[in-house]
Design a protein around this motif. Sequence first.
Motif, PDB file in Angstrom:
ATOM      1  N   ILE A  56      41.423  21.724  72.005  1.00  0.00           N
ATOM      2  CA  ILE A  56      39.753  21.804  72.098  1.00  0.00           C
ATOM      3  C   ILE A  56      39.444  22.678  73.417  1.00  0.00           C
ATOM      4  O   ILE A  56      38.801  23.655  73.543  1.00  0.00           O
ATOM      5  N   ILE A  57      40.482  22.427  74.533  1.00  0.00           N
ATOM      6  CA  ILE A  57      40.334  23.166  75.841  1.00  0.00           C
ATOM      7  C   ILE A  57      40.693  24.662  75.658  1.00  0.00           C
ATOM      8  O   ILE A  57      39.941  25.566  75.941  1.00  0.00           O
ATOM      9  N   LYS A  58      41.573  24.937  74.734  1.00  0.00           N
ATOM     10  CA  LYS A  58      42.222  26.149  74.342  1.00  0.00           C
ATOM     11  C   LYS A  58      40.899  27.084  73.622  1.00  0.00           C
ATOM     12  O   LYS A  58      40.797  28.258  74.113  1.00  0.00           O
ATOM     13  N   LEU A  59      40.316  26.352  72.865  1.00  0.00           N
ATOM     14  CA  LEU A  59      39.382  27.193  72.167  1.00  0.00           C
ATOM     15  C   LEU A  59      38.081  27.530  72.899  1.00  0.00           C
ATOM     16  O   LEU A  59      37.575  28.290  72.683  1.00  0.00           O
ATOM     17  N   LEU A  60      37.774  26.487  73.921  1.00  0.00           N
ATOM     18  CA  LEU A  60      36.598  26.694  74.815  1.00  0.00           C
ATOM     19  C   LEU A  60      36.984  27.377  75.946  1.00  0.00           C
ATOM     20  O   LEU A  60      36.025  28.029  76.463  1.00  0.00           O
ATOM     21  N   ASP A  61      37.904  27.612  76.473  1.00  0.00           N
ATOM     22  CA  ASP A  61      38.496  28.070  77.715  1.00  0.00           C
ATOM     23  C   ASP A  61      38.610  29.741  77.484  1.00  0.00           C
ATOM     24  O   ASP A  61      39.634  30.165  77.299  1.00  0.00           O
ATOM     25  N   GLU A  62      37.470  30.544  77.704  1.00  0.00           N
ATOM     26  CA  GLU A  62      37.499  31.756  77.476  1.00  0.00           C
ATOM     27  C   GLU A  62      38.248  32.459  78.251  1.00  0.00           C
ATOM     28  O   GLU A  62      38.812  33.647  78.116  1.00  0.00           O
ATOM     29  N   ASP A  63      38.461  32.106  79.545  1.00  0.00           N
ATOM     30  CA  ASP A  63      39.186  32.885  80.737  1.00  0.00           C
ATOM     31  C   ASP A  63      40.656  32.287  81.065  1.00  0.00           C
ATOM     32  O   ASP A  63      41.265  32.823  81.874  1.00  0.00           O
ATOM     33  N   LYS A  64      40.913  31.446  80.003  1.00  0.00           N
ATOM     34  CA  LYS A  64      42.448  30.961  79.931  1.00  0.00           C
ATOM     35  C   LYS A  64      42.861  30.527  81.239  1.00  0.00           C
ATOM     36  O   LYS A  64      44.049  30.381  81.844  1.00  0.00           O
ATOM     37  N   SER A  65      42.085  29.564  82.075  1.00  0.00           N
ATOM     38  CA  SER A  65      41.917  29.010  83.342  1.00  0.00           C
ATOM     39  C   SER A  65      42.720  27.669  83.088  1.00  0.00           C
ATOM     40  O   SER A  65      43.281  27.098  83.948  1.00  0.00           O
ATOM     41  N   GLY A  66      42.922  27.034  81.835  1.00  0.00           N
ATOM     42  CA  GLY A  66      43.017  25.513  81.590  1.00  0.00           C
ATOM     43  C   GLY A  66      42.123  24.681  81.725  1.00  0.00           C
ATOM     44  O   GLY A  66      42.394  23.504  81.393  1.00  0.00           O
ATOM     45  N   GLY A 104      33.417  21.676  89.272  1.00  0.00           N
ATOM     46  CA  GLY A 104      32.740  22.884  88.413  1.00  0.00           C
ATOM     47  C   GLY A 104      33.603  23.247  87.117  1.00  0.00           C
ATOM     48  O   GLY A 104      33.197  24.277  86.523  1.00  0.00           O
ATOM     49  N   SER A 105      34.488  22.082  86.592  1.00  0.00           N
ATOM     50  CA  SER A 105      35.042  22.548  85.365  1.00  0.00           C
ATOM     51  C   SER A 105      35.363  21.034  84.713  1.00  0.00           C
ATOM     52  O   SER A 105      35.437  19.748  85.484  1.00  0.00           O
ATOM     53  N   ILE A 106      35.823  20.952  83.603  1.00  0.00           N
ATOM     54  CA  ILE A 106      36.078  19.948  82.670  1.00  0.00           C
ATOM     55  C   ILE A 106      37.618  20.154  82.566  1.00  0.00           C
ATOM     56  O   ILE A 106      38.031  21.082  81.619  1.00  0.00           O
ATOM     57  N   ASP A 107      38.323  19.046  82.934  1.00  0.00           N
ATOM     58  CA  ASP A 107      39.846  19.422  82.702  1.00  0.00           C
ATOM     59  C   ASP A 107      40.500  18.618  81.676  1.00  0.00           C
ATOM     60  O   ASP A 107      39.469  17.570  80.878  1.00  0.00           O
ATOM     61  N   HIS A 108      41.622  18.085  81.514  1.00  0.00           N
ATOM     62  CA  HIS A 108      42.124  17.492  79.983  1.00  0.00           C
ATOM     63  C   HIS A 108      41.796  15.996  80.406  1.00  0.00           C
ATOM     64  O   HIS A 108      41.287  15.337  79.339  1.00  0.00           O
ATOM     65  N   ALA A 109      41.772  15.496  81.624  1.00  0.00           N
ATOM     66  CA  ALA A 109      41.527  14.009  81.608  1.00  0.00           C
ATOM     67  C   ALA A 109      39.898  13.588  81.473  1.00  0.00           C
ATOM     68  O   ALA A 109      39.616  12.815  80.670  1.00  0.00           O
ATOM     69  N   GLU A 110      39.076  14.625  81.908  1.00  0.00           N
ATOM     70  CA  GLU A 110      37.621  14.603  81.665  1.00  0.00           C
ATOM     71  C   GLU A 110      37.285  14.792  80.227  1.00  0.00           C
ATOM     72  O   GLU A 110      36.398  14.241  79.405  1.00  0.00           O
ATOM     73  N   ILE A 125      37.459  23.957  81.186  1.00  0.00           N
ATOM     74  CA  ILE A 125      36.239  24.400  80.673  1.00  0.00           C
ATOM     75  C   ILE A 125      35.425  24.427  81.832  1.00  0.00           C
ATOM     76  O   ILE A 125      34.866  23.354  82.357  1.00  0.00           O
ATOM     77  N   GLU A 126      34.750  25.796  82.186  1.00  0.00           N
ATOM     78  CA  GLU A 126      33.918  26.109  83.359  1.00  0.00           C
ATOM     79  C   GLU A 126      32.449  25.901  82.530  1.00  0.00           C
ATOM     80  O   GLU A 126      32.062  25.789  81.432  1.00  0.00           O
ATOM     81  N   ARG A 127      31.636  25.677  83.386  1.00  0.00           N
ATOM     82  CA  ARG A 127      30.094  25.387  83.153  1.00  0.00           C
ATOM     83  C   ARG A 127      29.556  26.367  82.082  1.00  0.00           C
ATOM     84  O   ARG A 127      28.834  26.002  81.177  1.00  0.00           O
ATOM     85  N   GLU A 128      29.696  27.734  82.464  1.00  0.00           N
ATOM     86  CA  GLU A 128      29.317  28.715  81.593  1.00  0.00           C
ATOM     87  C   GLU A 128      29.985  28.693  80.234  1.00  0.00           C
ATOM     88  O   GLU A 128      29.472  28.880  79.205  1.00  0.00           O
ATOM     89  N   GLU A 129      31.272  28.590  80.083  1.00  0.00           N
ATOM     90  CA  GLU A 129      32.147  28.220  78.735  1.00  0.00           C
ATOM     91  C   GLU A 129      31.293  26.893  78.153  1.00  0.00           C
ATOM     92  O   GLU A 129      31.034  27.070  76.919  1.00  0.00           O
TER      93      GLU A 129
END
Length: 189
Positions: free
Chosen positions: A80-90, A54-60, A92-96
């Motif tokens: 890129i992840i920091k820009l899209l990661d609104e909840d700062k979870s590290g 349910g998320s896109i991590d660094h490798a993905e 990118i979730e589906r809604e983000e």
Amino acid sequence: TSETKLAPLLAEQPKDRDQEDELVEQLEKVEAADRRSRRSWFNIFQLFDQDHEGSIDHAEMREMLTKFSISGDGDHIDEIIKLLDEDKSGVIEREEFYRFGCMLENHFTRSGDPQQLIKDMFKMIDKDGGGTITVEELHHVMTDIGLDLSVNVVYNMIRDIDEDGNGALDIHEFHLLIARVDAGFLAHE
């Protein structure tokens, strides 16, 4: 998102029954377009969420960028992840990812010419620059974006649209393919 598209319509006060019916029809069209957009972006998200967590991590993210011929070192991917990661979870979730996709759509809608976008897509797929998209080229792209289609299925897609019978798609026939794909999305509404 649909909220920003609906606001002007909801602000209108219908004067009679016909206006009210027209307003309801417009609202339904906006909501249907939003559902199609959401479904499309979620399908794209699923292609890159390889572990289905349910998320896109660094490798993905690295894999996703590589598929689109964008090179990125670790720091670039982290940005890129920091820009899209609104909840700062590290990750990118589906809604983000969906919100990012909507921003991209809005950017291309406002600044891009849809015909030029199709031409650019055509050039990207036409790897040899021959002016046609071959079965091999289309199959390669389909595989790269995670669609598990056989060469035979891709061949049949091209054959159905190939007006001049040369076994490949020229720019006009590619337009027909895009229109057919669009119509397919509308039919599933």
